[in-house]
Design an enzyme around this catalytic site. Structure first.
Site, PDB file in Angstrom:
ATOM      1  N   CYS A 187      50.029  40.164  35.882  1.00  0.00           N
ATOM      2  CA  CYS A 187      49.260  41.381  35.616  1.00  0.00           C
ATOM      3  C   CYS A 187      48.641  41.902  36.907  1.00  0.00           C
ATOM      4  O   CYS A 187      48.114  41.130  37.700  1.00  0.00           O
ATOM      5  CB  CYS A 187      48.128  41.050  34.645  1.00  0.00           C
ATOM      6  SG  CYS A 187      48.245  41.878  33.105  1.00  0.00           S
ATOM      7  N   HIS A 188      48.678  43.213  37.075  1.00  0.00           N
ATOM      8  CA  HIS A 188      48.015  43.830  38.216  1.00  0.00           C
ATOM      9  C   HIS A 188      46.513  43.917  37.951  1.00  0.00           C
ATOM     10  O   HIS A 188      46.113  44.245  36.830  1.00  0.00           O
ATOM     11  CB  HIS A 188      48.542  45.255  38.435  1.00  0.00           C
ATOM     12  CG  HIS A 188      49.952  45.305  38.900  1.00  0.00           C
ATOM     13  ND1 HIS A 188      51.027  45.223  38.046  1.00  0.00           N
ATOM     14  CD2 HIS A 188      50.471  45.422  40.146  1.00  0.00           C
ATOM     15  CE1 HIS A 188      52.146  45.295  38.735  1.00  0.00           C
ATOM     16  NE2 HIS A 188      51.841  45.416  40.009  1.00  0.00           N
ATOM     17  N   ASP A 198      34.334  30.243  18.335  1.00  0.00           N
ATOM     18  CA  ASP A 198      33.437  29.296  18.998  1.00  0.00           C
ATOM     19  C   ASP A 198      32.045  29.324  18.388  1.00  0.00           C
ATOM     20  O   ASP A 198      31.438  28.277  18.168  1.00  0.00           O
ATOM     21  CB  ASP A 198      33.350  29.611  20.491  1.00  0.00           C
ATOM     22  CG  ASP A 198      32.390  28.683  21.205  1.00  0.00           C
ATOM     23  OD1 ASP A 198      32.615  27.450  21.153  1.00  0.00           O
ATOM     24  OD2 ASP A 198      31.408  29.181  21.803  1.00  0.00           O
TER      25      ASP A 198
END
Length: 170
Positions: A88-89, A140
């Site tokens: 990914c850029h 979580d």
């Protein structure tokens, strides 16, 4: 694995841009692309017991405000997408919105993330990462009362801008 230019990698489309002629991973060169405004919307949900959803809605989860924490986690995740997804850029994000909504009828929390940039490549991965990280944060925060929660249907809903144009998948 080495693949000659006249061979196709089994199960891989020849149009995949993240592979070179030898089938090795590469980061796509976007340097030639014009800067355009781009936006992506992703969605997903966390399925849970009715009691878990009730605790969230009543603000009774011991770790705190589930929606606020998950919203912040999703935004932070979008900002770090290029550190998590190898090819990914890194993008300058103009905006990231993460919305969480209690869906009592289906006993789940629905998550929608919208990411936008003015850049040379799209923000689909940032929106998808925001949804995924927000969902993981919900899990979580609530796992002490419901370890059977399921994260599901993380998907791109739409994208705007760029060479491929606008796409609505819902």
């Amino acid at each position: 694995m080495t693949i000659s230019s006249d061979q196709q990698i089994p199960g891989v489309s020849p149009a995949l841009t993240h592979l070179d002629e030898q089938g090795r991973a590469k980061m796509v060169d976007v340097g030639w692309k014009p800067v355009t405004d781009r936006e992506a919307v992703a969605r997903g949900h966390v399925q849970m017991l009715p009691e878990t959803l009730r605790l969230i809605m009543e603000g009774q989860v011991k770790k705190g405000d589930v929606f606020t924490i998950a919203q912040l986690a999703g935004i932070m995740g979008a900002k770090r997408t290029s550190e998590l997804i190898p090819l990914c850029h890194p993008l300058p994000l103009n905006k990231v919105d993460v919305e969480l909504e209690a869906d009592e009828a289906n006993c789940r929390v629905n998550i929608t993330a919208t990411a936008s940039t003015s850049g040379k490549t799209g923000v689909e991965m940032e929106a998808l990462t925001a949804v995924s990280i927000a969902a993981l944060s919900v899990y979580d925060m609530c796992k002490a009362v419901d370890r059977g929660m399921q994260i599901g249907s993380v998907r791109l809903a739409s994208k705007r801008g760029g060479q491929s144009g606008d796409i609505d998948l819902e």
